[in-house]
Structures are given as C-alpha cells and as structure tokens.
Design an enzyme around this catalytic site. Structure first.
Site, PDB file in Angstrom:
ATOM      1  N   CYS A  93     -23.715 -43.719 -12.206  1.00 23.58           N
ATOM      2  CA  CYS A  93     -25.146 -43.941 -12.015  1.00 23.58           C
ATOM      3  C   CYS A  93     -25.791 -44.778 -13.133  1.00 23.58           C
ATOM      4  O   CYS A  93     -25.489 -45.947 -13.257  1.00 23.58           O
ATOM      5  CB  CYS A  93     -25.814 -42.585 -11.840  1.00 23.58           C
ATOM      6  SG  CYS A  93     -27.204 -42.633 -10.721  1.00 23.58           S
ATOM      7  N   HIS A 194     -22.330 -38.844  -7.733  1.00 21.00           N
ATOM      8  CA  HIS A 194     -22.241 -37.722  -8.658  1.00 21.00           C
ATOM      9  C   HIS A 194     -22.364 -36.456  -7.845  1.00 21.00           C
ATOM     10  O   HIS A 194     -22.013 -36.453  -6.683  1.00 21.00           O
ATOM     11  CB  HIS A 194     -23.291 -37.815  -9.763  1.00 21.00           C
ATOM     12  CG  HIS A 194     -24.639 -38.205  -9.294  1.00 21.00           C
ATOM     13  ND1 HIS A 194     -25.447 -37.353  -8.607  1.00 21.00           N
ATOM     14  CD2 HIS A 194     -25.296 -39.376  -9.397  1.00 21.00           C
ATOM     15  CE1 HIS A 194     -26.577 -37.987  -8.338  1.00 21.00           C
ATOM     16  NE2 HIS A 194     -26.514 -39.215  -8.786  1.00 21.00           N
TER      17      HIS A 194
HETATM   18  N1  GLN Z   1     -32.137 -46.318 -13.434  1.00 18.87           N
HETATM   19  C1  GLN Z   1     -31.562 -45.449 -12.524  1.00 18.87           C
HETATM   20  C2  GLN Z   1     -32.057 -45.551 -11.112  1.00 18.87           C
HETATM   21  O1  GLN Z   1     -31.720 -46.500 -10.489  1.00 18.87           O
HETATM   22  C3  GLN Z   1     -31.153 -44.136 -12.911  1.00 18.87           C
HETATM   23  C4  GLN Z   1     -30.026 -43.738 -12.064  1.00 18.87           C
HETATM   24  C5  GLN Z   1     -29.599 -42.392 -12.354  1.00 18.87           C
HETATM   25  O2  GLN Z   1     -28.728 -42.191 -13.235  1.00 18.87           O
HETATM   26  N2  GLN Z   1     -30.211 -41.448 -11.675  1.00 18.87           N
HETATM   27  O3  GLN Z   1     -32.745 -44.698 -10.578  1.00 18.87           O
END
Ligand code: GLN
Length: 249
Positions: A93, A194
């Site tokens: 992520c 995740h």
């Molecule tokens: N900047 C991120 C997003 O696109 C964060 C992603 C995450 O780790 N939830 O929301």
C-alpha cells in the site's frame, strides 16, 4: 540457517495489521528450522545492502508517507542495490507507492519515490475499498491466486513494459482501469493487498522466504511444503468474498 529481515519504518507505516505479515514470516521459517533475525530500519538508520535478505515496508496514510519519504529516498540507492544483489522485498500500500517513481497527493504535492518499481501514483477522489482477488504467475507455469483487501485513494500506473504482480479477477487493483495489480521486479513485490496479506496467501510468504534464502546461500532453494489447511480456508473465504463483489474487468 538464518534469515535477516529488515522492517522499514514500523513506527510510521503500520496500518492494516502489517505486523501480521511479519508474524507469518517468523512462523513459516521457524517451522522449517530457520532462524529469523528481525531488525527494524528507522529514520536515519543506514541501509547496508549486504545486511538483509528480505525487506518489508507496510502501509500508511499520506501524513506518515510524507514523514518518511525524504529519508526513504536517501536509502533508495542502497535498497535498489540490495534487490539487484538478490534480496527479497515486500511493500504494501503506502510503502508500495513510495517504491515507485513518485506519489502525487490530492493537493498536487509530490513525494519522491525511490524508483525501485517502475510505476507512479496519483491520488484520486474516490477511495478504492474492498476485497480483491488476483491471478498471479510469479514463476512461469505456476499460476496462483492472491486474495486480500484494498483501501487506497492513490491510482498507480505501471511504466510501459513493467511487470504487474497479478491480473485483477475482482476488485480495483492499481487504478481501477487497466486490470493490473501491484508491480514486481526480481525479488521485489509491491501490492495494495493487505488485510494482512501473507496469512491468507502463504504461497507468497514462501516465495519471498525462498528468494531470501537463495540470496543468503547463493543457490536456488526449494522449501519443504507445510500443511496449510487453516491458511487454505482463510484464502477460500477471502476469495469468495472478492468473487461476490464481482469482477470489474
Ligand atoms: N496514500 C495512500 C492512499 O492512496 C495510502 C494508502 C494506504 O496505505 N492506505 O490512500
């Protein structure tokens, strides 16, 4: 036998039960009599490319990403050198976004990426949330499915010719448009999945462990299979939820 794992910024990038992924690596190595030496890599720590066999970086929101991005950019060349020398790397992520070329947030501000994975990310209006199912083939002829959960506003676009982690069966994936999810270069894998990821997809944990062991021993390693009944049920439940959500491609 011993494997050294380097967990980048656990105090900042740690949402979505990322510790669960480390717990899976710990158990699956211990069950095979391999010692896992878990080390954290924080702000201002130096990455010595020969030290770690496997790197891990988890998810975080924009605020935490902005806090670590300049430090990560400074570590970038050492991390790229480590992967080129055979280290495995799992990035989830927010961490996945920062391994690419850049992340542009909603205000238009750009965070530097380290350019390990050939992709970039631009934040969009709607968050892409829900169960995901992918088809992957990390080793030619060995088709697998990966089940997880995604929650991101960033849309990630792969460079021309870049290798995705998988193709989306259900869910949004990298950007909700091109049917790709994640990105892979050698032993490095980035993904939005995740939930956490490895408990319900133990084959990916074993793929990473095998790559890491091969680096340490200097020869290709095949792992003994484990009895994964519980893990298979978790995978089945998660896949079914994703299938009910429906494919988008
Ligand atoms: N900047 C991120 C997003 O696109 C964060 C992603 C995450 O780790 N939830 O929301």
């Amino acid at each position: 036998m011993k494997l050294v794992v380097g967990h980048l910024y656990p105090e900042y990038l740690n949402i979505y039960a990322d510790r669960g992924n480390i717990a899976v690596l710990e158990r699956r190595t211990a069950w095979r009599g391999i010692e896992l030496d878990y080390r954290t890599i924080g702000l201002r720590d130096t990455v010595r490319p020969a030290e770690h066999d496997l790197y891990y970086v988890g998810g975080g929101q924009d605020r935490e990403q902005a806090l670590v991005a300049p430090d990560l950019a400074a570590k970038g060349p050492a991390l790229i050198e480590a992967v080129e020398a055979g280290a495995a790397f799992l990035a989830v992520c927010g961490g996945y976004q920062l391994l690419g070329n850049f992340y542009r947030d909603r205000s238009g501000a750009e965070l530097p990426g380290i350019g390990l994975l050939p992709q970039h990310t631009v934040a969009g209006e709607r968050r892409m949330i829900g169960d995901v199912l992918l088809e992957c083939e990390l080793e030619p002829g060995d088709a697998r499915t990966l089940a997880g959960f995604e929650n991101h506003a960033g849309r990630t676009y792969l460079d021309e010719g870049a290798e995705p982690l998988g193709r989306v069966v259900s869910g949004f994936g990298n950007n909700g448009q091109d049917g790709f999810e994640g990105c892979r270069v050698a032993g490095a894998v980035g993904t939005y999945l995740h939930g956490p990821l490895l408990p319900r997809n133990p084959w990916l944990a074993d793929w990473l462990i095998a790559r890491a062991l091969s680096r340490r021993l200097g020869e290709t390693v095949a792992l003994e299979p484990l009895t994964d009944d519980l893990e298979a049920s978790a995978h089945a439940v998660s896949s079914e939820r994703a299938r009910r959500r429906g494919g988008r491609f």
